[in-house]
Write an enzyme that holds these catalytic residues in place. Structure first.
Site, PDB file in Angstrom:
ATOM      1  N   ASP A 105       0.857  -1.187   0.000  1.00 12.90           N
ATOM      2  CA  ASP A 105       0.000   0.000   0.000  1.00 12.90           C
ATOM      3  C   ASP A 105       0.893   1.237   0.000  1.00 12.90           C
ATOM      4  O   ASP A 105       1.947   1.243   0.635  1.00 12.90           O
ATOM      5  CB  ASP A 105      -0.925   0.012   1.224  1.00 12.90           C
ATOM      6  CG  ASP A 105      -2.159   0.862   1.007  1.00 12.90           C
ATOM      7  OD1 ASP A 105      -3.265   0.287   0.875  1.00 12.90           O
ATOM      8  OD2 ASP A 105      -2.019   2.109   0.947  1.00 12.90           O
ATOM      9  N   THR A 109     -12.481  -2.232  -9.986  1.00 13.90           N
ATOM     10  CA  THR A 109     -13.566  -2.064 -10.955  1.00 13.90           C
ATOM     11  C   THR A 109     -13.136  -1.088 -12.048  1.00 13.90           C
ATOM     12  O   THR A 109     -12.675   0.021 -11.752  1.00 13.90           O
ATOM     13  CB  THR A 109     -14.824  -1.516 -10.242  1.00 13.90           C
ATOM     14  OG1 THR A 109     -15.095  -2.353  -9.118  1.00 13.90           O
ATOM     15  CG2 THR A 109     -16.009  -1.497 -11.173  1.00 13.90           C
ATOM     16  N   ARG A 144     -16.988  -8.771  -6.026  1.00 14.33           N
ATOM     17  CA  ARG A 144     -18.431  -8.496  -5.988  1.00 14.33           C
ATOM     18  C   ARG A 144     -18.892  -8.282  -4.555  1.00 14.33           C
ATOM     19  O   ARG A 144     -20.091  -8.287  -4.289  1.00 14.33           O
ATOM     20  CB  ARG A 144     -19.172  -9.682  -6.608  1.00 14.33           C
ATOM     21  CG  ARG A 144     -18.559 -10.118  -7.899  1.00 14.33           C
ATOM     22  CD  ARG A 144     -19.132 -11.422  -8.383  1.00 14.33           C
ATOM     23  NE  ARG A 144     -20.352 -11.209  -9.143  1.00 14.33           N
ATOM     24  CZ  ARG A 144     -21.120 -12.198  -9.605  1.00 14.33           C
ATOM     25  NH1 ARG A 144     -20.810 -13.442  -9.344  1.00 14.33           N
ATOM     26  NH2 ARG A 144     -22.194 -11.933 -10.298  1.00 14.33           N
ATOM     27  N   LYS A 185     -19.339  -6.619 -13.795  1.00 17.18           N
ATOM     28  CA  LYS A 185     -19.324  -5.944 -12.486  1.00 17.18           C
ATOM     29  C   LYS A 185     -20.119  -4.624 -12.570  1.00 17.18           C
ATOM     30  O   LYS A 185     -20.921  -4.307 -11.695  1.00 17.18           O
ATOM     31  CB  LYS A 185     -17.869  -5.689 -12.075  1.00 17.18           C
ATOM     32  CG  LYS A 185     -17.664  -4.687 -10.967  1.00 17.18           C
ATOM     33  CD  LYS A 185     -18.071  -5.206  -9.610  1.00 17.18           C
ATOM     34  CE  LYS A 185     -18.020  -4.079  -8.594  1.00 17.18           C
ATOM     35  NZ  LYS A 185     -18.497  -4.482  -7.289  1.00 17.18           N
ATOM     36  N   ASN A 221     -23.829  -3.258 -10.775  1.00 19.03           N
ATOM     37  CA  ASN A 221     -24.022  -1.986 -10.078  1.00 19.03           C
ATOM     38  C   ASN A 221     -25.117  -1.151 -10.750  1.00 19.03           C
ATOM     39  O   ASN A 221     -25.929  -0.513 -10.081  1.00 19.03           O
ATOM     40  CB  ASN A 221     -22.724  -1.175 -10.041  1.00 19.03           C
ATOM     41  CG  ASN A 221     -21.673  -1.804  -9.137  1.00 19.03           C
ATOM     42  OD1 ASN A 221     -20.493  -1.710  -9.403  1.00 19.03           O
ATOM     43  ND2 ASN A 221     -22.094  -2.459  -8.063  1.00 19.03           N
ATOM     44  N   GLY A 251     -25.145   5.779  -1.831  1.00 17.50           N
ATOM     45  CA  GLY A 251     -23.741   6.093  -1.528  1.00 17.50           C
ATOM     46  C   GLY A 251     -22.834   4.907  -1.713  1.00 17.50           C
ATOM     47  O   GLY A 251     -23.186   3.918  -2.358  1.00 17.50           O
ATOM     48  N   CYS A 285     -19.198   1.938  -4.865  1.00 16.38           N
ATOM     49  CA  CYS A 285     -19.469   1.360  -6.190  1.00 16.38           C
ATOM     50  C   CYS A 285     -20.600   2.039  -6.964  1.00 16.38           C
ATOM     51  O   CYS A 285     -20.379   2.574  -8.045  1.00 16.38           O
ATOM     52  CB  CYS A 285     -19.784  -0.126  -6.036  1.00 16.38           C
ATOM     53  SG  CYS A 285     -18.381  -1.086  -5.431  1.00 16.38           S
ATOM     54  N   TYR A 330     -22.874   5.022   4.734  1.00 17.33           N
ATOM     55  CA  TYR A 330     -23.492   5.119   3.401  1.00 17.33           C
ATOM     56  C   TYR A 330     -24.597   4.080   3.233  1.00 17.33           C
ATOM     57  O   TYR A 330     -25.450   4.206   2.358  1.00 17.33           O
ATOM     58  CB  TYR A 330     -22.451   5.005   2.288  1.00 17.33           C
ATOM     59  CG  TYR A 330     -22.005   3.603   1.949  1.00 17.33           C
ATOM     60  CD1 TYR A 330     -22.703   2.825   1.029  1.00 17.33           C
ATOM     61  CD2 TYR A 330     -20.881   3.045   2.547  1.00 17.33           C
ATOM     62  CE1 TYR A 330     -22.291   1.538   0.714  1.00 17.33           C
ATOM     63  CE2 TYR A 330     -20.470   1.762   2.241  1.00 17.33           C
ATOM     64  CZ  TYR A 330     -21.177   1.015   1.324  1.00 17.33           C
ATOM     65  OH  TYR A 330     -20.779  -0.260   1.027  1.00 17.33           O
TER      66      TYR A 330
HETATM   67  N1  NAD Z   1     -15.510  -0.955  -1.296  1.00 17.76           N
HETATM   68  C1  NAD Z   1     -16.378  -1.687  -1.944  1.00 17.76           C
HETATM   69  O1  NAD Z   1     -17.515  -1.891  -1.493  1.00 17.76           O
HETATM   70  C2  NAD Z   1     -15.965  -2.352  -3.250  1.00 17.76           C
HETATM   71  C3  NAD Z   1     -16.690  -3.460  -3.686  1.00 17.76           C
HETATM   72  C4  NAD Z   1     -16.306  -4.096  -4.862  1.00 17.76           C
HETATM   73  C5  NAD Z   1     -15.243  -3.575  -5.607  1.00 17.76           C
HETATM   74  N2  NAD Z   1     -14.571  -2.473  -5.177  1.00 17.76           N
HETATM   75  C6  NAD Z   1     -13.474  -1.972  -6.008  1.00 17.76           C
HETATM   76  O2  NAD Z   1     -12.247  -2.403  -5.421  1.00 17.76           O
HETATM   77  C7  NAD Z   1     -11.230  -1.425  -5.676  1.00 17.76           C
HETATM   78  C8  NAD Z   1     -10.611  -1.025  -4.351  1.00 17.76           C
HETATM   79  O3  NAD Z   1     -11.633  -0.436  -3.573  1.00 17.76           O
HETATM   80  P1  NAD Z   1     -11.559  -0.332  -1.983  1.00 17.76           P
HETATM   81  O4  NAD Z   1     -12.929   0.036  -1.552  1.00 17.76           O
HETATM   82  O5  NAD Z   1     -10.902  -1.518  -1.416  1.00 17.76           O
HETATM   83  O6  NAD Z   1     -10.596   0.931  -1.842  1.00 17.76           O
HETATM   84  P2  NAD Z   1     -10.087   1.613  -0.502  1.00 17.76           P
HETATM   85  O7  NAD Z   1     -10.144   3.068  -0.763  1.00 17.76           O
HETATM   86  O8  NAD Z   1     -10.763   1.037   0.689  1.00 17.76           O
HETATM   87  O9  NAD Z   1      -8.559   1.139  -0.428  1.00 17.76           O
HETATM   88  C9  NAD Z   1      -7.655   1.330  -1.445  1.00 17.76           C
HETATM   89  C10 NAD Z   1      -6.247   1.193  -0.847  1.00 17.76           C
HETATM   90  O10 NAD Z   1      -5.326   1.277  -1.939  1.00 17.76           O
HETATM   91  C11 NAD Z   1      -4.242   2.091  -1.548  1.00 17.76           C
HETATM   92  N3  NAD Z   1      -3.602   2.593  -2.759  1.00 17.76           N
HETATM   93  C12 NAD Z   1      -3.937   3.680  -3.501  1.00 17.76           C
HETATM   94  N4  NAD Z   1      -3.137   3.763  -4.569  1.00 17.76           N
HETATM   95  C13 NAD Z   1      -2.274   2.718  -4.507  1.00 17.76           C
HETATM   96  C14 NAD Z   1      -1.214   2.264  -5.301  1.00 17.76           C
HETATM   97  N5  NAD Z   1      -0.885   2.918  -6.417  1.00 17.76           N
HETATM   98  N6  NAD Z   1      -0.539   1.157  -4.932  1.00 17.76           N
HETATM   99  C15 NAD Z   1      -0.866   0.497  -3.795  1.00 17.76           C
HETATM  100  N7  NAD Z   1      -1.860   0.882  -2.976  1.00 17.76           N
HETATM  101  C16 NAD Z   1      -2.576   1.972  -3.342  1.00 17.76           C
HETATM  102  C17 NAD Z   1      -4.848   3.137  -0.649  1.00 17.76           C
HETATM  103  O11 NAD Z   1      -3.886   3.726   0.185  1.00 17.76           O
HETATM  104  C18 NAD Z   1      -5.894   2.317   0.111  1.00 17.76           C
HETATM  105  O12 NAD Z   1      -5.351   1.781   1.302  1.00 17.76           O
HETATM  106  C19 NAD Z   1     -11.920  -0.273  -6.424  1.00 17.76           C
HETATM  107  O13 NAD Z   1     -11.759  -0.433  -7.803  1.00 17.76           O
HETATM  108  C20 NAD Z   1     -13.384  -0.456  -6.050  1.00 17.76           C
HETATM  109  O14 NAD Z   1     -14.244   0.070  -7.039  1.00 17.76           O
HETATM  110  C21 NAD Z   1     -14.905  -1.864  -4.000  1.00 17.76           C
END
Ligand code: NAD
Length: 458
Positions: A50, A140, A174, A227, A231, A278, A281, A344
């Site tokens: 990260d 996504t 998902r 995906k 949504n 909210g 996604c 949210y």
């Molecule tokens: N949160 C959800 O409900 C959900 C559900 C399904 C899919 N997704 C998808 O999953 C992906 C991640 O979402 P999330 O909710 O886990 O995000 P998040 O914001 O919770 O976490 C993302 C993490 O990535 C880190 N990061 C940012 N840039 C980086 C890089 N270049 N290299 C390494 N780490 C980096 C950030 O510091 C953060 O800790 C997105 O594409 C999102 O659309 C999210």
């Protein structure tokens, strides 16, 4: 050991179980950290990567930056044995057989996709990845992005060729924030590969953590589209009921009653209306498709309209609050309003793109004095968001002119009506964005009751 892309499916599963495979997970957020932990549980050596030093520090001390039941216990169990963390993107790539990308993808202020984190990560990986690696993109993205952004960047920086020197698949997550461990394990997993070998290798790997089975689709673009379609299905259906709910409020029908009756027809699945949409996604991902469609000359009218309708719900909620206060002969200016719920959605400690925040902003702009109560957040956490709050539900609500129920938390469903009404400054009103209470019972307590979808004469 041979590279992962040379192994049979059985050999891949054995290698994971016996801790002979190194898997880097890039992005340790709501989706990435549970992913990393599940692979550690399956036996793999995991490098969590990260760019945020706070995230690395917390996880390195066995603390999860996100709230999910069981996550911290599992993290503590595997930390430093099967999971190590780093912010060195390149080093992790140089030490790994598999790189899973779960970095954020977003839209900018103009609602255009922002894939910069993805591009940056692919570049850093490309500079150090070994021949014979497997790359799994799980963030996504719009159809085409895995190949246009990730594949192109990896190839340009590594000098290697996808489908020849390394395998590449797209497999979306998902899951829902707060129950990701469960959802990843149980839901069928969609996967599309650059070629058959990529598909087979990645399926074998993912089967080590997914029990719900693989849904192998023809190509990467199809997997990317699925995906977003999921949504959009939610967004459009929520927009439909939000529109019907507003209609019902105007003409004096109770949408809740009409919906429950309509849903007794087996092909009718009307959703729940609410104060807005909210999260990570639904308010974001439809724009990924809109962007691709616009470039292809297709106008996604329904999808754009659904977004607009759902984005207008906080404004509609403000109007409900204003009307309700007027009925109490009060003005919104200086009215004391308690908002119940800042998450949210229900039962999760996450306020990303929360409609409550949009509503509170509007209430404050209109001069209201707003307090917030949410059982998932401490008083300090709510205050750090810039809102006033008090130690308990009672103290927060006491003396309010109006309560707005914005989130359908189970804890709110347990609330006794008497415990709210005795605290309010009369004449008072409840605006129920989640339709928790029976309108008749509230009115009997001499409290005005307005709800999303509740016709005023109903
Ligand atoms: N949160 C959800 O409900 C959900 C559900 C399904 C899919 N997704 C998808 O999953 C992906 C991640 O979402 P999330 O909710 O886990 O995000 P998040 O914001 O919770 O976490 C993302 C993490 O990535 C880190 N990061 C940012 N840039 C980086 C890089 N270049 N290299 C390494 N780490 C980096 C950030 O510091 C953060 O800790 C997105 O594409 C999102 O659309 C999210």
């Amino acid at each position: 050991m041979s590279s992962i892309i040379e192994l049979s499916q059985k050999a891949i599963k054995d290698a994971v179980k016996e801790g002979r495979l190194v898997i880097s997970v890039y992005g340790l957020g709501w989706m990435g950290l549970p992913t990393a932990i599940l692979f550690a549980e399956a036996g793999a050596k995991v490098i969590g990567v990260d760019i945020d030093p706070r995230v690395i520090e917390l996880i390195g001390h066995g603390e999860s930056p996100i709230e999910e039941p069981a996550l911290t216990v599992m993290l503590k169990k595997y930390l430093n044995s099967r999971i190590n963390v780093t912010s060195d993107l390149r080093k992790a790539a140089s030490e790994s057989d598999v790189m899973i990308l779960v970095v954020p993808t977003n839209v900018d202020e103009g609602k255009k996709p922002d894939y910069l984190s993805l591009e940056k990560t692919a570049k850093e990986i490309g500079l150090q990845m070994k021949k014979g690696s497997l790359i799994v993109l799980e963030s996504t993205v719009g159809p085409g992005v895995t190949e246009d952004v990730v594949k192109r960047t990896l190839e340009a920086n590594s000098g290697l060729k996808a489908g020849i020197d390394f395998c590449l698949v797209y497999s979306p997550i998902r899951a829902m924030a707060g129950k990701t461990l469960h959802d990843i394990r149980v839901y069928p997993r969609i996967i599309g590969g650059i070629d058959k070998k990529s598909l087979d290798v990645a399926s074998a790997l993912l089967e080590c953590v997914v029990s719900g089975g693989m849904v192998k689709v023809k190509d990467i673009q199809t997997a990317e589209a699925t995906k977003i379609f999921e949504n959009i299905y939610r967004d459009v259906n929520i927009a439909l009921v939000n529109e019907l709910a507003i209609f019902c409020e105007t003409v004096g029908i109770d949408f809740k009653e009409a919906k429950d009756a309509a849903n007794t027809q087996p092909y009718c699945h009307l959703h729940e209306p609410g104060v807005g949409v909210g999260g990570h996604c639904i308010p974001v991902n439809p724009y990924f498709l809109v962007d691709v469609a616009e470039k292809a000359g297709v106008d996604l009218k329904l999808i754009k309209t659904a977004r607009k309708i759902n984005d207008l719900m906080p404004e509609h909620t403000l109007q409900l609050v204003t009307t309700a206060l007027k009925s109490c002969k009060k003005r919104i200016k200086r009215a004391r309003i308690t908002v119940l719920g800042i998450s949210y959605r229900s039962n999760v400690k996450e306020a990303k793109n929360s409609p409550s925040r949009e509503i509170i902003k509007k209430l404050i702009e209109h001069g209201a004095r707003v307090s917030v109560y949410d059982p998932y957040f401490t008083v300090d956490e709510i205050k750090n968001m810039g809102y006033s709050s008090a130690e308990s539900f009672e103290k927060t609500v006491e003396g309010s002119d109006c309560v707005l129920i914005a989130v359908n938390h189970d804890a709110f469903k347990q609330l006794k009506l008497e415990n709210i009404t005795r605290l309010l400054r009369k004449p008072a009103c409840i605006i129920d964005g989640c339709r928790i209470f029976n309108p008749k019972e509230v009115m009997e307590k001499n409290i005005l009751y307005y709800g999303i979808g509740l016709g005023h004469d109903a």
